[in-house]
Write an enzyme that holds these catalytic residues in place. Structure first.
Site, mmCIF file in Angstrom:
data_model
loop_
_atom_site.group_PDB
_atom_site.id
_atom_site.type_symbol
_atom_site.label_atom_id
_atom_site.label_comp_id
_atom_site.label_asym_id
_atom_site.label_seq_id
_atom_site.Cartn_x
_atom_site.Cartn_y
_atom_site.Cartn_z
ATOM 1 N N CYS A 80 -11.132 -5.275 20.457
ATOM 2 C CA CYS A 80 -11.081 -4.417 21.646
ATOM 3 C C CYS A 80 -10.221 -3.180 21.441
ATOM 4 C CB CYS A 80 -10.551 -5.215 22.840
ATOM 5 S SG CYS A 80 -8.818 -5.736 22.681
ATOM 6 N N ARG B 293 -7.690 1.931 -2.212
ATOM 7 C CA ARG B 293 -8.468 1.838 -0.982
ATOM 8 C C ARG B 293 -9.172 3.163 -0.725
ATOM 9 N NH1 ARG B 293 -7.161 -0.970 4.907
ATOM 10 N NH2 ARG B 293 -9.353 -1.399 5.244
ATOM 11 N N GLY C 223 -7.803 -7.970 9.301
ATOM 12 C CA GLY C 223 -6.643 -7.324 9.880
ATOM 13 C C GLY C 223 -6.376 -7.806 11.278
ATOM 14 N N ARG C 224 -7.121 -7.259 12.232
ATOM 15 C CA ARG C 224 -6.917 -7.634 13.631
ATOM 16 C C ARG C 224 -7.157 -9.124 13.862
ATOM 17 N NH1 ARG C 224 -10.977 -3.377 15.935
ATOM 18 N NH2 ARG C 224 -11.874 -3.902 13.919
ATOM 19 N N TYR D 93 -7.495 10.736 4.768
ATOM 20 C CA TYR D 93 -6.079 11.066 4.708
ATOM 21 C C TYR D 93 -5.808 11.937 3.477
ATOM 22 C CZ TYR D 93 -5.604 7.470 8.344
ATOM 23 O OH TYR D 93 -5.717 6.734 9.505
ATOM 24 N N GLN E 110 0.865 -1.184 0.000
ATOM 25 C CA GLN E 110 0.000 0.000 0.000
ATOM 26 C C GLN E 110 0.899 1.230 0.000
ATOM 27 O OE1 GLN E 110 -2.200 1.619 3.530
ATOM 28 N NE2 GLN E 110 -4.012 0.948 2.398
ATOM 29 N N CYS F 183 -3.553 -3.148 19.873
ATOM 30 C CA CYS F 183 -3.264 -2.944 18.451
ATOM 31 C C CYS F 183 -3.505 -1.511 18.019
ATOM 32 C CB CYS F 183 -4.103 -3.897 17.598
ATOM 33 S SG CYS F 183 -5.883 -3.724 17.824
ATOM 34 N N CYS G 30 -10.475 -12.706 17.561
ATOM 35 C CA CYS G 30 -10.196 -11.294 17.851
ATOM 36 C C CYS G 30 -11.348 -10.706 18.650
ATOM 37 C CB CYS G 30 -10.024 -10.528 16.545
ATOM 38 S SG CYS G 30 -9.877 -8.740 16.757
#
Length: 645
Positions: free
Chosen positions: A347, A224, A320-321, A176, A105, A351, A344
């Site tokens: 939470c 993305r 991801g997580r 962003y 990315q 991370c 996962c």
């Protein structure tokens, strides 16, 4: 072995890139690289481990094509250099060695959303307020700076292909820098880079063209972006569809769709309050409207992911997580070992929170994440008799790790059920992941041969301790019951008791005393059931210490379910059907049918000193050391067991 995830585990293609399954690891910042931006051994091993676990493609965290945008990334001296390409070589080779595809990315920074690690002026498409410091205006990029960034993207694309990346992705989401140019809320320019749709898209268009010229027509380029921004004035789904069609016509090969931005920060790293597969609706709408390959981010479970693919709503599932928590998730599904997947918790405790602290990330329930080289689990040549006291999250993890290392483990639990504080905490429907984690731990210790002794309370004089080579105390905590008049009457219930015995919560008018996470979760659960709920909190805000990524969605949910919130109020006494409070120096009453108090917990530390004095090698973990959240208990249990030699 048979599995039930035929769509998730089927092969897939993006352009001419063939993936072994449809699980793609999301690009998530780890802060584990060297200070100059080059990959560290820990970062390389982190990606190798996720590739070894069976994911079809690893999307490597944002690689900055320049260090001349955000002040806080000016330290990345490798950006836009051959040294950066050599670092990519190392990451990509590690991923390829394990059979996965590698996608880099590429981004140019966060702009107005940059982390507040510097006092320097932020930069954006226009002179708009910084997110973290709304009283400070960003500086607008000059046209020359824009041209420099475009050229940097082109060089980065060339180097990515030279490093044998299989694909590259344009980082244009979450509000962003590129998103700031694409969106009128932040792009107020009147030159060739703002004012009309085509002009707002010009920056991204030029970036894509520079990348395409560098890699040729057959190399996959992804983008993305968010399906919508979820705030008034932000981009809508309809506008996003227009952008996707525009970029598709230019030649972008697939779209990695998430949702939201910082203005209502609940989608960047979705929490338990956003639900399962929480971004699928927008991704599915874009796939249907634009007829493009879509990768879908969000809080997926294997089951929800399989359903989305079966229904044709998306093409690839971003995890991801979930892969931070369990890098072997894909292989476990392939091997028919669904019960062995470590779930996962969403939470965000380690991370995400560590990113705000400028620290390398980790995982609340996987202490090895981003530390794979440092904390391998190795079978011991000198098995010890390990006694674990307490079957909460810390004790369960300690028992699992000790047994996995080959020790002989016995766990003593004073009640008839394992799980400790996670049992009541998991009762709200939106916290079912905690219950899944308890089941995972129970399954693992059973498979590893841990002996569990229920309904047994251990004391410093218990012979079970004398027989052990090593002792781990994980005694948990007990609720705080302050000396408030009337707190012991029948219709005033402690929050964990309310979760475990819902029949004690009677009537429709519910008062929750205490506005920390526990009290707010209870209030939300009851409001979702249709109760009329009021939270009374002595501080000026609810959950003031929670990170935005958890606090915001919780506050939005409380608002959505019409929970009444009364802060800055002190409870004086509980009467039969009303509570007396003091607010702004005035005494008031609030009527209720049931009052639930959530004033926190205190360590169950009564016997710790005696045991540690008698058995000096004793390890103490979890809430009986210091009140914390799941991460402190689980990680403490891991290290207490891992350090047994």
């Amino acid at each position: 072995m048979a599995n039930n995830f035929t769509h998730l585990l089927s092969r897939g293609k993006i352009k001419n890139m063939d993936l072994r399954n449809r699980i793609v690891m999301s690009p998530m910042g780890t802060f584990s690289e060297h200070r100059d931006g080059s990959p560290s051994p820990a970062q390389i091993e982190y990606y190798r481990r996720r590739a070894r676990g069976g994911a079809g493609m690893i999307l490597v965290e944002a690689q900055y094509v320049t260090n001349k945008t955000d002040p806080w990334i000016d330290y990345i001296s490798t950006a836009d250099t051959e040294q950066q390409r050599r670092g990519w070589d190392a990451i990509i080779q590690a991923i390829h060695a394990e059979g996965a595809k590698a996608c880099l990315q590429l981004g140019c920074g966060l702009g107005r959303n940059a982390f507040p690690f510097s006092d320097a002026q932020m930069v954006s498409a226009s002179e708009v307020p910084s997110f973290y410091f709304p009283d400070r205006l960003c500086r607008a990029f000059t046209v020359d700076e824009i041209h420099d960034i475009v050229a940097s993207f082109g060089r980065a694309a060339f180097r990515a292909k030279a490093a044998e990346a299989d694909a590259i992705e344009i980082h244009a989401h979450s509000g962003y820098i590129l998103d700031q140019f694409m969106t009128p809320a932040w792009n107020k320019r009147t030159d060739e880079y703002g004012g009309t749709f085509e002009k707002r898209m010009r920056f991204v268009k030029e970036i894509y063209e520079a990348m395409r010229n560098a890699v040729g027509p057959d190399f996959p380029i992804l983008m993305r972006m968010a399906s919508d921004h979820d705030f008034d004035g932000g981009r809508t789904l309809e506008e996003s569809i227009e952008i996707v069609n525009y970029m598709k016509d230019l030649g972008v090969d697939a779209f990695d769709i998430d949702r939201g931005c910082y203005e209502r920060k609940r989608w960047i790293v979705p929490s338990i309050y956003t639900g399962i597969s929480c971004m699928a609706e927008g991704a599915a709408a874009i796939k249907a409207a634009c007829n493009v390959p879509v990768l879908c981010s969000g809080t997926h479970t294997p089951e929800s992911a399989e359903k989305l693919l079966e229904e044709g709503k998306v093409d690839f599932i971003m995890m991801g997580r979930a892969l931070i928590a369990d890098p072997d998730l894909p292989n476990k599904l392939i091997d028919g070992q669904r019960e062995d997947v470590r779930p996962c918790l969403f939470c965000n405790q380690i991370c995400v929170q560590r990113l705000y602290e400028d620290r390398v990330i980790g995982c609340a329930i996987n202490a090895q994440a981003v530390n794979e080289l440092d904390y391998p689990i190795v079978k011991t040549e000198t098995p010890r008799r390990v006694t674990v006291v307490g079957g909460g999250p810390g004790g369960l993890e300690a028992a699992r790790v000790a047994a996995e290392q080959g020790h002989i483990v016995t766990l003593y639990e004073k009640t008839g059920e394992l799980g400790g504080q996670l049992l009541p905490a998991s009762k709200p429907s939106f916290k079912e992941r905690l219950a899944a984690f308890v089941e995972y731990e129970k399954t693992q210790i059973e498979k590893l041969g841990v002996q569990v002794i229920y309904d047994t309370e251990i004391t410093p004089d218990s012979p079970e301790l004398a027989a052990a080579d090593r002792i781990i105390l994980a005694l948990g905590a007990t609720p705080i019951v302050p000396p408030i008049e009337g707190i012991c009457q029948e219709n005033v219930v402690e929050v964990t008791d309310a979760h475990m015995h819902p029949e004690k919560v009677k009537g429709n008018r519910i008062l929750v005393a205490g506005g920390g996470m526990s009290g707010c979760d209870c209030a939300l659960e009851l409001a979702m059931e249709g109760k009329e709920v009021t939270i009374v909190e002595m501080l000026d805000d609810l959950c003031p210490n929670a990170i935005l990524d958890n606090r915001n969605p919780l506050m939005f949910a409380l608002e959505e379910h019409k929970v009444n919130i009364l802060c800055g109020a002190k409870i004086e006494k509980f009467a039969d059907s009303e509570v007396v409070i003091t607010k702004d120096g005035e005494e008031k009453t609030i009527a209720y049918d049931t009052a639930i108090y959530a004033f926190g917990t205190r360590s169950s530390s009564g016997m710790i000193d005696a045991v540690c004095e008698k058995y000096p090698t004793t390890a103490v973990v979890g809430d009986c050391v210091k009140i914390g959240q799941v991460a402190e208990a689980v990680r403490g249990g891991f290290f207490a067991a891992w350090s047994i030699h």
